[in-house]
Design a protein around this motif. Structure first.
Motif, PDB file in Angstrom:
ATOM      1  N   ILE A  77     -31.420 -34.627  15.566  1.00  0.00           N
ATOM      2  CA  ILE A  77     -31.333 -33.514  13.901  1.00  0.00           C
ATOM      3  C   ILE A  77     -31.186 -34.355  13.374  1.00  0.00           C
ATOM      4  N   ILE A  78     -32.665 -33.476  12.232  1.00  0.00           N
ATOM      5  CA  ILE A  78     -32.905 -33.737  10.986  1.00  0.00           C
ATOM      6  C   ILE A  78     -32.859 -33.027  10.056  1.00  0.00           C
ATOM      7  N   VAL A  79     -32.271 -33.808   9.069  1.00  0.00           N
ATOM      8  CA  VAL A  79     -31.858 -33.045   8.159  1.00  0.00           C
ATOM      9  C   VAL A  79     -32.374 -33.446   6.619  1.00  0.00           C
ATOM     10  N   SER A  80     -32.757 -32.132   6.147  1.00  0.00           N
ATOM     11  CA  SER A  80     -33.820 -32.566   4.930  1.00  0.00           C
ATOM     12  C   SER A  80     -33.378 -32.170   3.639  1.00  0.00           C
ATOM     13  N   VAL A  81     -33.171 -32.864   2.891  1.00  0.00           N
ATOM     14  CA  VAL A  81     -32.065 -32.284   1.545  1.00  0.00           C
ATOM     15  C   VAL A  81     -33.583 -32.015   0.339  1.00  0.00           C
ATOM     16  N   GLY A  82     -33.543 -31.542  -0.495  1.00  0.00           N
ATOM     17  CA  GLY A  82     -33.997 -31.611  -1.717  1.00  0.00           C
ATOM     18  C   GLY A  82     -33.726 -30.298  -2.544  1.00  0.00           C
ATOM     19  N   TYR A  83     -34.638 -29.911  -3.613  1.00  0.00           N
ATOM     20  CA  TYR A  83     -34.441 -28.890  -5.355  1.00  0.00           C
ATOM     21  C   TYR A  83     -36.103 -28.655  -4.837  1.00  0.00           C
ATOM     22  N   SER A  84     -35.709 -27.286  -5.626  1.00  0.00           N
ATOM     23  CA  SER A  84     -37.251 -26.425  -6.443  1.00  0.00           C
ATOM     24  C   SER A  84     -38.173 -27.362  -7.336  1.00  0.00           C
ATOM     25  N   SER A  85     -37.346 -28.206  -7.982  1.00  0.00           N
ATOM     26  CA  SER A  85     -37.925 -28.622  -9.375  1.00  0.00           C
ATOM     27  C   SER A  85     -38.370 -30.152  -9.163  1.00  0.00           C
ATOM     28  N   CYS A  86     -38.295 -30.946  -7.604  1.00  0.00           N
ATOM     29  CA  CYS A  86     -37.953 -32.058  -7.043  1.00  0.00           C
ATOM     30  C   CYS A  86     -39.796 -32.209  -6.847  1.00  0.00           C
ATOM     31  N   HIS A  87     -39.575 -33.345  -7.316  1.00  0.00           N
ATOM     32  CA  HIS A  87     -41.664 -33.023  -7.322  1.00  0.00           C
ATOM     33  C   HIS A  87     -41.853 -33.993  -5.860  1.00  0.00           C
ATOM     34  N   TRP A  88     -40.999 -34.764  -5.831  1.00  0.00           N
ATOM     35  CA  TRP A  88     -41.857 -35.770  -4.430  1.00  0.00           C
ATOM     36  C   TRP A  88     -41.320 -35.443  -2.814  1.00  0.00           C
TER      37      TRP A  88
END
Length: 700
Positions: A77-88
């Motif tokens: 499983i790949i879990v990729s976590v981020g958020y909408s205002s995250c530049h990178w």
């Protein structure tokens, strides 16, 4: 995230934005933009997940059945976590997740999960802990590879396409050839997560002494930047709760060095580019040690907490700049981040036009065109000088002196200069508003809105502006009517409630309700806090430790008990404070004893790393110094409370009533047409007094 110096490198993600905007247009006009790829995120409400809905990667949202599916298929499983205002996060999406070669590899060998960390902070907390164990540090985007049973075996942050593909090939090969070794490693990391979240209850240990706490401060002082404020290092976060603790500590210990560090930090934050001098509010953090070059996201949780610390600091130091900072920040939040029903949105993106900070930076040519009078003075004030130029020949507005010093240096009265500065700012705001604004993530998060309520309350206490009390009540009403349906929800998008509330939602709303009660004098706020506390104990309490789990279930591979205070406080430290306050307000000794057990268990960590446990430090101050309960009873309660709370006093719980009340602190103390102040400590009260001055004397 975070620790990358993102101003040095910018990438286009306009294609993604174009897809989203065209899709929205199509829905409104009866047609739909055709995309080469559509995945399982297409029906989500999170703007971050929707950004990836047309990636060639077969993303799915997190679901509790994923592990069962993975084990049945024996798939990683790949879990990729981020958020909408995250530049990178945007950069990695453009470079890697939109690439068909990468997608082919991911789709063939992995179940691919995208997570919005603001919607699912539990998933983020769990696997961020794993990455910190594996790598020693974490950030966003957070990318982890899991075994079919959900246990982590690899974790990292931003990867280039080549790095990511190399990692996927190696992991796939290892899983095929030697899966036993990977399962052993996954077990080890999971055991590490569990051990980090094991809390041992303490009933018999003594509280740390003033001497021990002072020794911890001395150790912390070695890392202070005495010139620029904050902590020494290549980048700086504002950390309002740390400053609040240091303010309390400095006042109680009469430590002028600590108080000076608070003002040095706040002054330099206000001068720096991390402060939006045009519209108010603050960006997420500084990518340099001088608060000059920010990472341009604007987060609700930062700005709400900064309202609180600037309001408190104004009450102590009476600096008009602190008052102005709090007022302008509230004005910015109300104009840009508030929805029509009274809730506040989560974030404003760092990027616009595919470039980080494009909305906020200026070229010298543009400035000269707009500022047609007194340009040289303007350029000196805002440091428009070649040595301050950033990539692309642009400038970030920042100051070297406060307005009083600058006006005096240039032979101007403060009033005349203020008028001129306001003209500059209004001109620049009009010009900036012509640009394409960064996208607002309209997700509404319960815990962050609770921080906003507390910010309003602190501003009302400091400035006495009735509007702020009214707005605090409106925001609480929003939480009660929109986010609470018998239990709290964590977030909402377009009036659709998402995940069940986490411990941070309950802890912060209880804290906000208690703060609101202290100024509204409306006992319904107190009883709402009491009701939520009962629910919190039912949903989250870990009986063996007296601490609170992050989630209301244990379906994850390990339970998370978050105790460290970071950019937002630990929900456990806030709950310990809530229990202490409720214990005093209701004379509930069970609550006070639970708070004491939690604090005693945390003492080894807070005394060793106080900078990471500052809210716990504030709780300890209530044991090393007198903690006062101040009850004001009578029809003149509002005026007396206003006069008492206008001067910030740590370690003081102030409440009042204008009518008879059955609450223990008020019982038998109401006298018709009279108003008295009762100063109490450890359930013992001094003789009632009729003036604020007399009450303050009893407290010193």
């Amino acid at each position: 995230m975070g620790y990358f110096q993102s101003y040095k490198k910018t990438y286009l993600f306009a294609v993604t934005m174009l897809f989203l905007s065209l899709a929205a247009w199509g829905q409104n006009h009866g047609t739909e933009k055709k995309h080469p790829f559509t995945n399982g995120l297409i029906h989500e409400t999170s703007s971050y997940l929707l950004e990836h809905a047309h990636n060639p990667v077969n993303w799915q949202p997190w679901d509790e059945t994923i592990l069962k599916e993975a084990e049945e298929l024996n798939k990683l499983i790949i879990v990729s976590v981020g958020y909408s205002s995250c530049h990178w996060c945007h950069v990695m999406a453009k470079e890697t997740f939109e690439d068909e070669e990468v997608a082919k590899l991911m789709n063939a060998n992995f179940i691919n999960i995208k997570v919005d960390r603001e919607e699912r902070p539990d998933i983020d907390q769990l696997y961020m802990t794993a990455v910190q164990l594996i790598k020693g540090q974490g950030g966003w985007p957070l990318n982890v590879i899991l075994l079919p049973n959900g246990k982590p075996l690899y974790g990292g942050t931003y990867h280039t396409k080549d790095q990511w593909m190399s990692i996927l090939h190696k992991i796939t090969e290892l899983f095929t050839q030697n899966p036993e070794k990977l399962y052993e490693f996954g077990d080890t990391i999971t055991d590490g997560i569990s051990s980090l979240n094991f809390m041992s209850p303490e009933d018999s240990a003594d509280f740390a002494s003033s001497v021990q706490l002072n020794e911890s401060i001395i150790k912390w002082k070695n890392s202070w930047d005495t010139i620029w404020g904050g902590t020494k290092g290549p980048e700086k976060f504002m950390l309002p709760e740390n400053l609040t603790f240091l303010l309390d500590y400095g006042l109680l210990f009469k430590d002028d060095i600590t108080l000076e560090h608070v003002t040095t930090t706040l002054d330099n934050i206000l001068l720096g580019g991390i402060h939006d001098h045009i519209e108010g509010g603050f960006y997420r953090y500084s990518t340099d040690p001088y608060w000059k070059v920010p990472h341009f996201e604007k987060m609700l949780y930062d700005n709400a907490q900064l309202v609180s610390i600037f309001s408190k600091a104004y009450s102590v130091f009476k600096k008009e700049s602190y008052k102005n900072a709090a007022i302008r920040t509230l004005s910015f939040l109300e104009s840009k981040m508030k929805n029509q029903d009274g809730g506040f949105f989560a974030t404003i993106d760092a990027d616009s036009n595919g470039k980080e900070g494009a909305f906020y930076i200026w070229s010298e040519q543009e400035l000269k065109k707009v500022i047609t009078k007194n340009y040289d003075l303007f350029a000196t004030y805002f440091n428009i000088d070649k040595k301050n130029e950033i990539e692309g020949g642009n400038y970030i507005l920042h100051l070297s002196k406060n307005d009083h010093e600058f006006a005096k240096e240039h032979g101007l009265s403060l009033a005349d200069f203020t008028k001129l500065r306001n003209q500059w700012i209004n001109t620049l705001k009009v010009q900036r508003d012509l640009r394409n604004a960064p996208r607002i993530d309209r997700k509404i998060i319960t815990s962050w809105n609770a921080l906003m309520i507390t910010g309003y309350v602190d501003a009302y206490r400091a400035f006495g502006t009735k509007k702020y009390l009214v707005e605090a009540q409106k925001t609480m009403d929003f939480v009660k009517t929109k986010m609470y349906t018998g239990t709290l929800s964590h977030s909402m998008v377009n009036n659709n409630l998402n995940t069940n509330g986490f411990i941070e939602d309950y802890a912060f709303v209880i804290h906000a309700a208690l703060n609101l009660y202290s100024v509204s004098l409306d006992e319904k706020d107190l009883y709402f806090a009491q009701k939520l506390t009962t629910q919190t104990n039912s949903l989250f309490l870990d009986e063996e430790s007296s601490f609170y789990r992050y989630t209301d279930h244990t379906k994850h591979i390990a339970k998370i008990i978050k105790t460290d205070d970071g950019v937002i406080p630990s929900p456990n430290s806030i709950m310990a404070l809530n229990l202490l306050k409720l214990g005093h307000l209701l004379y509930n000794t069970d609550f006070m004893e639970q708070s004491d057990r939690m604090l005693k268990a945390m003492q080894p960590q807070l005394l060793t790393h106080l900078e990471s446990y500052s809210v716990w430090g504030s709780l300890l101050l209530k044991k090393t110094h007198p903690y006062y309960e101040v009850a004001i009873v009578g029809n003149n309660v509002n005026t007396m409370m206003r006069n008492l709370t206008a001067n910030y006093t740590p370690n003081t719980l102030v409440i009042g009533t204008r009518n008879k009340s059955e609450l223990p602190l008020f019982e038998g103390r109401f006298i018709e047409n009279e108003t008295y102040i009762y100063v109490c400590q450890n359930s013992t009260c001094q003789l009632p007094v009729s003036t604020v001055e007399e009450a303050l004397q009893q407290m010193h």
